[in-house]
Scaffold this motif. Sequence first.
Motif, mmCIF file in Angstrom:
data_model
loop_
_atom_site.group_PDB
_atom_site.id
_atom_site.type_symbol
_atom_site.label_atom_id
_atom_site.label_comp_id
_atom_site.label_asym_id
_atom_site.label_seq_id
_atom_site.Cartn_x
_atom_site.Cartn_y
_atom_site.Cartn_z
ATOM 1 N N LEU A 530 -21.179 3.366 -16.062
ATOM 2 C CA LEU A 530 -21.019 4.687 -15.466
ATOM 3 C C LEU A 530 -19.597 5.189 -15.622
ATOM 4 N N SER A 531 -18.623 4.279 -15.597
ATOM 5 C CA SER A 531 -17.224 4.662 -15.766
ATOM 6 C C SER A 531 -16.567 3.715 -16.757
ATOM 7 N N VAL A 532 -15.571 4.230 -17.466
ATOM 8 C CA VAL A 532 -14.807 3.443 -18.449
ATOM 9 C C VAL A 532 -13.337 3.774 -18.276
ATOM 10 N N SER A 533 -12.491 2.976 -18.872
ATOM 11 C CA SER A 533 -11.064 3.281 -18.817
ATOM 12 C C SER A 533 -10.754 4.436 -19.762
ATOM 13 N N LEU A 534 -9.686 5.158 -19.455
ATOM 14 C CA LEU A 534 -9.253 6.267 -20.311
ATOM 15 C C LEU A 534 -8.979 5.787 -21.728
ATOM 16 N N GLN A 535 -8.428 4.569 -21.841
ATOM 17 C CA GLN A 535 -8.107 4.030 -23.155
ATOM 18 C C GLN A 535 -9.382 3.835 -23.990
ATOM 19 N N ASP A 536 -10.446 3.271 -23.371
ATOM 20 C CA ASP A 536 -11.694 3.046 -24.100
ATOM 21 C C ASP A 536 -12.329 4.370 -24.529
ATOM 22 N N VAL A 560 -4.731 13.335 -30.481
ATOM 23 C CA VAL A 560 -5.071 12.782 -29.150
ATOM 24 C C VAL A 560 -3.774 12.296 -28.520
ATOM 25 N N THR A 561 -3.344 12.926 -27.429
ATOM 26 C CA THR A 561 -2.031 12.647 -26.840
ATOM 27 C C THR A 561 -2.191 12.305 -25.355
ATOM 28 N N VAL A 562 -1.454 11.288 -24.914
ATOM 29 C CA VAL A 562 -1.399 10.892 -23.495
ATOM 30 C C VAL A 562 0.037 11.015 -23.024
ATOM 31 N N GLU A 563 0.245 11.712 -21.927
ATOM 32 C CA GLU A 563 1.586 11.928 -21.393
ATOM 33 C C GLU A 563 2.251 10.599 -21.063
ATOM 34 N N ASP A 564 3.546 10.548 -21.335
ATOM 35 C CA ASP A 564 4.309 9.335 -21.027
ATOM 36 C C ASP A 564 4.228 9.022 -19.517
ATOM 37 N N GLY A 565 4.138 7.747 -19.214
ATOM 38 C CA GLY A 565 4.077 7.318 -17.813
ATOM 39 C C GLY A 565 2.679 7.056 -17.305
ATOM 40 N N ARG A 570 -5.662 1.591 -17.099
ATOM 41 C CA ARG A 570 -5.974 1.407 -15.682
ATOM 42 C C ARG A 570 -6.616 2.641 -15.056
ATOM 43 N N ILE A 571 -6.633 3.749 -15.771
ATOM 44 C CA ILE A 571 -7.227 4.981 -15.236
ATOM 45 C C ILE A 571 -8.700 5.001 -15.616
ATOM 46 N N MET A 572 -9.580 5.122 -14.634
ATOM 47 C CA MET A 572 -11.018 5.130 -14.861
ATOM 48 C C MET A 572 -11.534 6.566 -14.856
ATOM 49 N N ILE A 573 -12.429 6.859 -15.825
ATOM 50 C CA ILE A 573 -13.025 8.193 -15.934
ATOM 51 C C ILE A 573 -14.514 8.014 -16.213
ATOM 52 N N PRO A 574 -15.343 9.055 -15.979
ATOM 53 C CA PRO A 574 -16.768 8.954 -16.306
ATOM 54 C C PRO A 574 -16.970 8.754 -17.810
ATOM 55 N N SER A 672 -11.314 22.000 -19.705
ATOM 56 C CA SER A 672 -10.347 21.375 -18.783
ATOM 57 C C SER A 672 -11.100 20.504 -17.769
ATOM 58 N N VAL A 673 -10.648 19.248 -17.637
ATOM 59 C CA VAL A 673 -11.279 18.297 -16.708
ATOM 60 C C VAL A 673 -10.190 17.700 -15.807
ATOM 61 N N TYR A 674 -10.399 17.812 -14.484
ATOM 62 C CA TYR A 674 -9.482 17.175 -13.515
ATOM 63 C C TYR A 674 -10.223 16.025 -12.826
ATOM 64 N N ILE A 675 -9.587 14.848 -12.854
ATOM 65 C CA ILE A 675 -10.189 13.650 -12.238
ATOM 66 C C ILE A 675 -9.177 13.039 -11.263
ATOM 67 N N PRO A 676 -9.521 12.901 -9.958
ATOM 68 C CA PRO A 676 -8.591 12.271 -8.997
ATOM 69 C C PRO A 676 -8.395 10.779 -9.320
ATOM 70 N N PHE A 677 -7.215 10.270 -8.967
ATOM 71 C CA PHE A 677 -6.930 8.852 -9.199
ATOM 72 C C PHE A 677 -7.871 7.960 -8.380
ATOM 73 N N ARG A 678 -8.172 8.359 -7.144
ATOM 74 C CA ARG A 678 -8.951 7.513 -6.233
ATOM 75 C C ARG A 678 -10.438 7.870 -6.242
ATOM 76 N N PHE A 679 -10.903 8.352 -7.353
ATOM 77 C CA PHE A 679 -12.310 8.724 -7.459
ATOM 78 C C PHE A 679 -13.175 7.466 -7.517
ATOM 79 N N SER A 680 -14.294 7.469 -6.746
ATOM 80 C CA SER A 680 -15.170 6.306 -6.676
ATOM 81 C C SER A 680 -16.378 6.500 -7.566
#
Length: 683
Positions: A530-536, A560-565, A570-574, A672-680
């Motif tokens: 249901l969820s994967v890491s942003l990297q995957d 494909v660019t990811v902001e520094d920091g 470790r970031i999970m997204i659908p 545009s997609v916004y995903i909270p860090f603490r999303f379950s």
Amino acid sequence: MNRKTAMKLFGLLGLLMLLSCGYADRHRNNSSCEQVLVDSLEVRVQDSLFSNVHYSRSQVLDALTQAQDSQVYYRLLALYGKTFFVSSDFDSILYYNRRVKEFFRNASQSSESLQSQQWNDVLSDVYNIEGNVWMQLNRPDSAITDYKKAYEYRLKGRKLHLLPDICINTADAYLHRSDLAHTASYYRRALFLCDSLNLSEHAKFPVYYGLGQTYMELRDFDLSNHYYELAGQYFDEMNVSERWTYLNNRGNHYYYRKDYQEALKYMRRANVLVSSYPQMVFEQNFIKVNLGELYLLTDKLDSAQSCLDESYRFFSDIQHNSAVHYIETQMIELALKKGNIAQAKTMIARTTPVGHLDANMLTIRNQYLQLYFEQIGDYRHAYEYLKRDCHLDDSIRSERIQMRVAELDMRYRQDTIVLRKEMQIQRQAGEMRVLKLSVFIWVLVCVLLVAGVVVVVWYMRKKREFLRQRFFQQINRVRMENLRSRISPHFTFNVLGREINQFNGSEEVKHNLMELVKYLRRSLELTEKLSVSLQDELDFVRTYIELERGRVGEEFIATVTVEDGLDATRIMIPSMIVQIPVENAIKHGLAGKDGKKELSVYVSRETNGIRMTITDNGRGYLPQVASATRGTGTGLKVLYQTIQLLNTKNKSDKIRFDITNRSDGQTGTQVSVYIPFRFSYDL
């Protein structure tokens, strides 16, 4: 002198009553499953007190050294003081009792928390043992005062079964004062308490031989013998002190009846009994005084001399003045029987009565002095002591008649009024207990019923909640599996169809087929989650772009660019939330377009989450316009349904998904997609 007088003089019945507490304790222990440490120790000490007083004392000393709590320490100290009674160390008893009473007084003044019932029992024991000490020292008035305090404290304690023992001690003190009305009254009260407290018949034998003494003093020998016979039935169950007291009192009975041979038989049995217990030195010397007088009355003068000399030394050493005075009175008669007038004169000159002396002792002394003055020819003094004796005898006879009348009146009142009233009170108390028990049972039943209903309702609610949650999870699982099954084949069949049509056996196509196989494998792995890491997700997108590059054309530029920091691992997204917009951008926006084709995926931090922006320079977003290239929109439907399910479980932080045309003046589409860090992602 008669045996009864000697018994009253020394107050040994008090000793019996103190130590008979152990007898009652043994019966009480059978009905109690939870005894505190001090209570258990007291039972062990009582059991070994007469056989080995030093061992009993050492047990208490060991417990004293280990006691941490001050209340336990002073309870043990009171028990330690008790052990000195057997060895007649009265000063030690008074010393330790004084310390216990001072502790209680200081604790009460300082508002220290004391277990009231427990300490009432301790103080009752303290005053009871002190009363016995005063009896041994021939101070019956002080003994009565302490016995009454002991009774008051015992009434407020837990060990109510010891109340009869205190009544017996009080009766003995009144007997020592020749107050037979009060004596009989307290013995009767002891019997009534035994019945009221439902004590066994075995607990009554001290009362029986106490009443035997009382009626012996009233010269009612038939009734006296009746009570002695009742007590004698329990002789085998008595401890050593109780047996000794019974044998001594039985000897008193026959002494008063002037059956000296039968009296000697019981006194000798008592002497043999205590001879086996070295610590019972007081009783050993006391019985020698009794034997000395009986030997004197039966003309066994040498035996009488030996017994009186030994007992005289002992009671002189402990400064028991009334005992010494009594023994010296016997020595006057012994000297007269031996014809030693000078010795008799010496004994008369050195004897001075100290403390309480009852009428029987004075009568015997007057008789011996009358005999002495007759033998020396001083008939004037002999006649004077004869008149004293007659006057005292008349007084005693009159007093006995009055006491007899008072005692009979007391018996009648107790038997006809008081006892009936007490029995009525007992019945009413029993009915109240039954009523309270019934109320308690009904209240308990109601409480249990209410508790049962509450438990059943709670269980049913929990069960319904569990079934609802399980049903909801099953529905979500089916819906998600349905979504995955719809999106994965959709894309897979399009790519396979296109590549197969283009296959011509070249190396480039083979390379693409190999990449397709990797893509399919990775796709299957991701669609199971249901969820994967942003990297995957981004790696999956890059693979897809490379597979589509040949279709779009050579002027296709994808970034494909990811902001520094940001830690993409470790970031999970659908799952497929980036892949589907990228696929739509290539299929519907860039494929078939002339000129430069651009596609960018940019991931940045935004407040408490991340913002993913997918931008192309294709035809733009026109959802209302049908196109042959637009397809059915299956990918977006799956994505919208996935986001809706996930947002349902996350009440506060939600995913925001927007599709618009570019706002920078160029043609194209922006997702545009916004995903909270603490999303379950736990459904």
